[in-house]
Enzyme design. Sequence first.
Site, short mmCIF file in Angstrom:
data_model
loop_
_atom_site.label_atom_id
_atom_site.label_comp_id
_atom_site.label_asym_id
_atom_site.label_seq_id
_atom_site.Cartn_x
_atom_site.Cartn_y
_atom_site.Cartn_z
N HIS A 88 -2.29 6.67 4.22
CA HIS A 88 -0.86 6.66 4.53
C HIS A 88 -0.23 7.96 4.04
O HIS A 88 -0.33 8.31 2.85
CB HIS A 88 -0.16 5.49 3.83
N CYS B 179 0.81 -1.23 0.00
CA CYS B 179 0.00 0.00 0.00
C CYS B 179 0.85 1.28 0.00
O CYS B 179 0.50 2.25 -0.69
CB CYS B 179 -0.96 0.00 1.18
#
Length: 364
Positions: A253, A155
């Site tokens: 993130h 990710c």
Amino acid sequence: MPATNQKYKIGILGATGTVGQRFITLLANHPHFEVARVGASTRSAGKVYKDAVAWKMASAMPDRVKDLVVLECSPEKFQGCHIIFSGLDSEYAGEIEMKFLKADFAVFSNAKNYRQDPSVPLVVPLVNADHLNLIPHQRKIHGLNKGFLVTNANCSTTGLVVALKPLMDAYGPLDQVIVHTMQAISGAGYPGCSALDILDNVVPYISGEEEKMEWEPLKILGSITKDLTSFELVPSTTRISATCNRVPVIDGHTMCVQVKFRRHPAPSPKDVEAILAAYTSAPQKLACTTSPEKAIYVSTECDRPQPKLDRDNGNGNAITVGRVRECPVLDIKFTLLVHNTILGAAGSGILNAEIAVAKGLISL
């Protein structure tokens, strides 16, 4: 996408987990893909989905899947499916995904098991869709007619390479990349981190994460050979150093990135902003159903991007870059944000499948 009203039948492995749930929410209103089978562990098999899952998505469980019977993750249970999305944990993904590949299914994996396999495309859909051109060679290796295996990236890697790709296209090879991540707790799955570990805290270690971020971009940002049988990694002179941290954010993130270009003089911050803002990805060119309008949103505000404000840009299938400025140690530094469970996970799998359909690699 099909010219008729017929839809591609979708099977989801690991459907009760957080990635599996995200696949289901993203596919709920898809005009061309329809969830037809859901698979999970033997503990859940035989139950209807609504009774087998601890639903953790913010949106309601789609009616279409509530009463689907959860199946064991074996190929014979998924006959009739055109596409398999795997949200399986890496502990189980390797063996199960290979069984589906050998059974001639088109498999899109979210797990790490086959990312380094020289015959498996590691595809971030906004970056290297051309790597899908290796699929005919993969079919030849395994003696398949229509099946194949494609993996998406870690990710955090996903967000990073979307920002690096247009810079490499415009200015040539990169010499050094230093990235510090602040990763959301949803990246750890469910139940993930305990509240006592993550609240009022930052955890400066995520097992295996730094190694993935330092290796995966070399394959993704590399090229495919002219004979379409192997990948050429980015030259080893491009060095990437990653430091990964878990922070008390639910989704999104955030990364602080420093870049040194091999070519000098290096581009100015304004040049970098312009290149990023103008970048157009393969899903946009192919008019894929879930393609974001823009691959990269560039913010000029001094305090952006922020997970709460920017993670859903492009419906979660884009990245946001801000704070582009000169770096006194390297050349340029900036902050980027990626939605880790959409573009960083299930969203990439869906976009990869849409690209494969557009390329004629999957048919009804």
